[in-house]
Structure formats: C-alpha cells, structure tokens
Write a protein that holds these residues in place. Sequence first.
Motif, PDB file in Angstrom:
ATOM      1  N   LYS A  42     -58.109  20.583 -22.551  1.00 44.72           N
ATOM      2  CA  LYS A  42     -57.617  20.742 -23.984  1.00 44.72           C
ATOM      3  C   LYS A  42     -56.001  20.858 -23.745  1.00 44.72           C
ATOM      4  O   LYS A  42     -55.231  20.580 -24.809  1.00 44.72           O
ATOM      5  N   LEU A  43     -55.623  21.558 -22.820  1.00 46.16           N
ATOM      6  CA  LEU A  43     -54.206  21.866 -22.689  1.00 46.16           C
ATOM      7  C   LEU A  43     -53.405  20.505 -22.368  1.00 46.16           C
ATOM      8  O   LEU A  43     -52.289  20.185 -22.805  1.00 46.16           O
ATOM      9  N   LYS A  44     -53.897  19.889 -21.386  1.00 57.01           N
ATOM     10  CA  LYS A  44     -53.133  18.697 -20.819  1.00 57.01           C
ATOM     11  C   LYS A  44     -53.464  17.269 -21.677  1.00 57.01           C
ATOM     12  O   LYS A  44     -52.431  16.621 -21.551  1.00 57.01           O
ATOM     13  N   THR A  45     -54.470  17.478 -22.221  1.00 52.66           N
ATOM     14  CA  THR A  45     -54.950  16.320 -23.199  1.00 52.66           C
ATOM     15  C   THR A  45     -53.720  15.915 -24.026  1.00 52.66           C
ATOM     16  O   THR A  45     -53.372  14.773 -24.506  1.00 52.66           O
ATOM     17  N   LYS A  46     -52.863  16.781 -24.572  1.00 54.15           N
ATOM     18  CA  LYS A  46     -52.043  16.842 -25.523  1.00 54.15           C
ATOM     19  C   LYS A  46     -50.663  16.304 -24.850  1.00 54.15           C
ATOM     20  O   LYS A  46     -49.894  15.388 -25.816  1.00 54.15           O
ATOM     21  N   LYS A  56     -53.511  17.450  -7.773  1.00 52.16           N
ATOM     22  CA  LYS A  56     -54.660  18.140  -7.379  1.00 52.16           C
ATOM     23  C   LYS A  56     -54.304  19.801  -7.260  1.00 52.16           C
ATOM     24  O   LYS A  56     -54.982  20.463  -7.899  1.00 52.16           O
ATOM     25  N   LYS A  57     -53.014  20.243  -6.796  1.00 53.66           N
ATOM     26  CA  LYS A  57     -52.595  21.407  -6.904  1.00 53.66           C
ATOM     27  C   LYS A  57     -52.614  21.935  -8.117  1.00 53.66           C
ATOM     28  O   LYS A  57     -52.778  23.089  -8.510  1.00 53.66           O
ATOM     29  N   GLU A  58     -51.885  21.206  -9.288  1.00 56.46           N
ATOM     30  CA  GLU A  58     -51.441  21.455 -10.377  1.00 56.46           C
ATOM     31  C   GLU A  58     -52.886  21.835 -11.435  1.00 56.46           C
ATOM     32  O   GLU A  58     -53.106  22.608 -11.841  1.00 56.46           O
ATOM     33  N   ILE A  59     -53.809  20.790 -11.055  1.00 56.80           N
ATOM     34  CA  ILE A  59     -55.168  21.167 -11.789  1.00 56.80           C
ATOM     35  C   ILE A  59     -55.766  22.361 -11.333  1.00 56.80           C
ATOM     36  O   ILE A  59     -56.444  23.166 -12.267  1.00 56.80           O
ATOM     37  N   PHE A  60     -55.896  22.784 -10.046  1.00 57.54           N
ATOM     38  CA  PHE A  60     -56.328  23.647  -9.655  1.00 57.54           C
ATOM     39  C   PHE A  60     -55.655  25.040  -9.915  1.00 57.54           C
ATOM     40  O   PHE A  60     -56.431  25.918 -10.328  1.00 57.54           O
ATOM     41  N   LEU A 105     -56.939  12.374 -13.606  1.00 55.64           N
ATOM     42  CA  LEU A 105     -58.137  11.905 -13.844  1.00 55.64           C
ATOM     43  C   LEU A 105     -58.940  11.887 -12.357  1.00 55.64           C
ATOM     44  O   LEU A 105     -60.187  12.384 -11.978  1.00 55.64           O
ATOM     45  N   ALA A 106     -58.203  11.322 -11.544  1.00 54.96           N
ATOM     46  CA  ALA A 106     -58.621  11.137 -10.049  1.00 54.96           C
ATOM     47  C   ALA A 106     -58.962  12.335  -9.413  1.00 54.96           C
ATOM     48  O   ALA A 106     -60.085  12.425  -8.971  1.00 54.96           O
ATOM     49  N   LEU A 148     -42.331  23.364 -14.832  1.00 56.14           N
ATOM     50  CA  LEU A 148     -42.284  22.372 -16.010  1.00 56.14           C
ATOM     51  C   LEU A 148     -43.504  21.945 -16.601  1.00 56.14           C
ATOM     52  O   LEU A 148     -44.441  21.625 -15.940  1.00 56.14           O
ATOM     53  N   SER A 149     -43.270  21.568 -17.674  1.00 57.48           N
ATOM     54  CA  SER A 149     -44.484  20.776 -18.437  1.00 57.48           C
ATOM     55  C   SER A 149     -43.914  19.586 -18.852  1.00 57.48           C
ATOM     56  O   SER A 149     -42.820  19.333 -19.120  1.00 57.48           O
ATOM     57  N   THR A 150     -45.056  18.370 -18.984  1.00 53.22           N
ATOM     58  CA  THR A 150     -44.616  17.203 -19.389  1.00 53.22           C
ATOM     59  C   THR A 150     -45.173  16.690 -20.587  1.00 53.22           C
ATOM     60  O   THR A 150     -46.064  17.160 -21.213  1.00 53.22           O
ATOM     61  N   GLU A 151     -44.709  15.680 -21.201  1.00 56.03           N
ATOM     62  CA  GLU A 151     -44.971  15.105 -22.329  1.00 56.03           C
ATOM     63  C   GLU A 151     -44.918  13.591 -22.682  1.00 56.03           C
ATOM     64  O   GLU A 151     -43.712  13.173 -21.809  1.00 56.03           O
ATOM     65  N   ILE A 152     -45.889  12.847 -22.638  1.00 55.29           N
ATOM     66  CA  ILE A 152     -45.798  11.482 -22.675  1.00 55.29           C
ATOM     67  C   ILE A 152     -45.593  11.059 -24.291  1.00 55.29           C
ATOM     68  O   ILE A 152     -46.004  11.277 -25.177  1.00 55.29           O
TER      69      ILE A 152
END
Lengths: 226, 115
Positions: free
Chosen positions: A218-222, A74-78, A160-161, B62-66
């Motif tokens: 867009k950033l996280k979906t990759k 939650k903190k990360e997405i915010f 997603l939650a 850190l960034s993550t990658e699946i």
Amino acid sequence: MRQLSAPELDQVKRAIAAKELTSAEILVEIYDHYVSHLESFESTEFEAELVELEEKFNYSYCHALQAKFIKETKKEIFNLQWSIFKTYFTWPRFLITSVFLVIYFLFWMDVANKTKVQLLIIPIVAIVILSAWIFYGSFKKVSKIKQMIASPKVIQSSLLASIMMQLSLITSSFNLMILLPKVFDVPNYLESPYFIAGTLILSFIYVSYSLTLYEAWKLKTKTALI
Amino acid sequence: MTNNNLIKGSLQTIILKLLEENEKMYGYEITQRVKELTAGEIKITEGALYPALHKLEAEGLLSTEIQQVDNRVRKYYSLTKDGQKEVTSKMSELQGFVENLQRILTPDLKPGFNI
C-alpha cells in the motif's frame, strides 16, 4: 535544451536495450539519464555524447548496478515489512494485536491437530492472492516501459522480484513442514508436540507476513513500479 | 578538478543536503546541480551516484516517486523523515571533520576556529 528527434530516441532505446537489463527501475533511470543528458546538446553533438554515455554506462557497469539494486531492494522491502511488524507491538496497535493473538490462540487450542495444519492454508492463500494482485499491478505499470525499450530480456520491477522470492519461501516452508515428517517416516507426526508448535509458529509468521506485505505494498504502490 | 577519492566519503552527505534544499530531484539533475554549484570543480560520476542513491533508498533515508515526464518515466528522490534527521547529523559530522582537517593543515589556527 531541445527535444530529441524520433530517430535519436530510437538510437537511445536500441543502445539501452542492448544492455539486456531486466530491472524496470534501472532501465527507467538509465533511459532518463541518457535523454536528459543528450537534450542539453545540439544534434551535431548527439553521436559523440551518446558514445560518451555508452562508455560510462557500459554493459558491466549496468549489470553491476542492477545486481546491487536488486540486493538493496530485497533489503528495502524486508526493512519496510520489519518496521511495519514492529508497529504491531507499539501503542495503540498493540491492543488489537493482543486481542487477535488471544482469540486466535484460544481457537487454535480448540481445534483438532489436522485442522491446525489446515488453518495454515488460509494465510498462504491470502499471500498468494495478494502477490498475484501485486504482480498484475506491476505488470500493467511495467508494460509501458517494455513497449518503450524492446529489451530481449524479460523486464520486471525489482521490488516484484523480491516479493515473488519471498512468496516462494513461504510456500516452500509449508511444503517442508508437511513433507519432512513423511520423508523421515515419523509415526503419528500430527500428534507430535514439535509439529504442533511448528504449525503455531508458522501460522504466526504467515499471518504477520501477509499483513506486513499488504501494508508495505500500500505504501510502495503509490510511488514504485508495483 | 577535485579528486574523486575526496568526494566519495562525502557523497551521501552531498546528496542528502541537496535533497534538503530541493524537495525532489532525479539522478541527472543531482549531477548537474553539483557541477553548477561548484563551477565544474566537483563532478559526481554516474558510477558513484546511482549506487549511493539506491543505498540511501534501501536504508529508508530517501523515498522515490515515479513520474511521467515528456513521454518517459522519471524516478524522483526525496528525503524521508529519517532522511531529514540524517542530514543534520551528517552535516555536523562533515563540518567537524573539515574543521579538524583545517587544524591539521593550518596548525597555527586557534582552537575555537569555526567554519
């Protein structure tokens, strides 16, 4: 290093499913940890090593890890959305933001009070469509994990939650804005300057939220399960 | 084996330093790399590692990658730009602490001592 046999992998999957975790990210990480560890031992040591892993990754530890992860997510997405939002006020994006704000404000001043409230629906619909799209994408990514670990609980991405929780906050704030004056029988609330100011503030929040959510996704979906 | 309480305070620095040297790593790999580098003297427990990784990820270091690896999904961690900056600051902080600790433990050591 060896490959685990199919019965061994099934045993690992059953052990992890029994933890009743719901976060896809945590499940993926624990499963990979188990398999990576067990692969470095001979098959004769499999049972003993699995027991050792089960002691380390016990039910309460896994649920505490999951709870902390959901909180951090939650903190990360915010934080990500906030850092994107701040870029709207830095050069050269500030130019586009200023032009947009001026045009929107002039248009907003020109329309009737009822239309000002109706305008709020546009960013809300955009947020709902975007959230539904994110939900669909995440559902597709997580379905492979669901097939792999037949958990009795509903598995979904923690990111997603967090997004779905934010969506509920957005729709609730709109409902509250519309319902509160009716509940308290405020006469002619559409003409109230507080109500009008409220719609302006909310429309700014909704538009900013929809834009930052889109960029964050867009950033996280990759790299993530959304 | 080193006391776990001694490791806890420097766990984030250890993770960041390892990720600076290796482009990307996964959780189990980090535990094994630490074990290997210290000849088994330092063992990072899973109980401490994963919460630390998740915290660093949430802080944007850190960034993550699946990635799909051998019929399973693996989560790789790597440093972000902020994380790369943080390694330098965390390393000098830790080195300063070790130097000061050394001075306390060995009072006869000259003030200009550097590790």
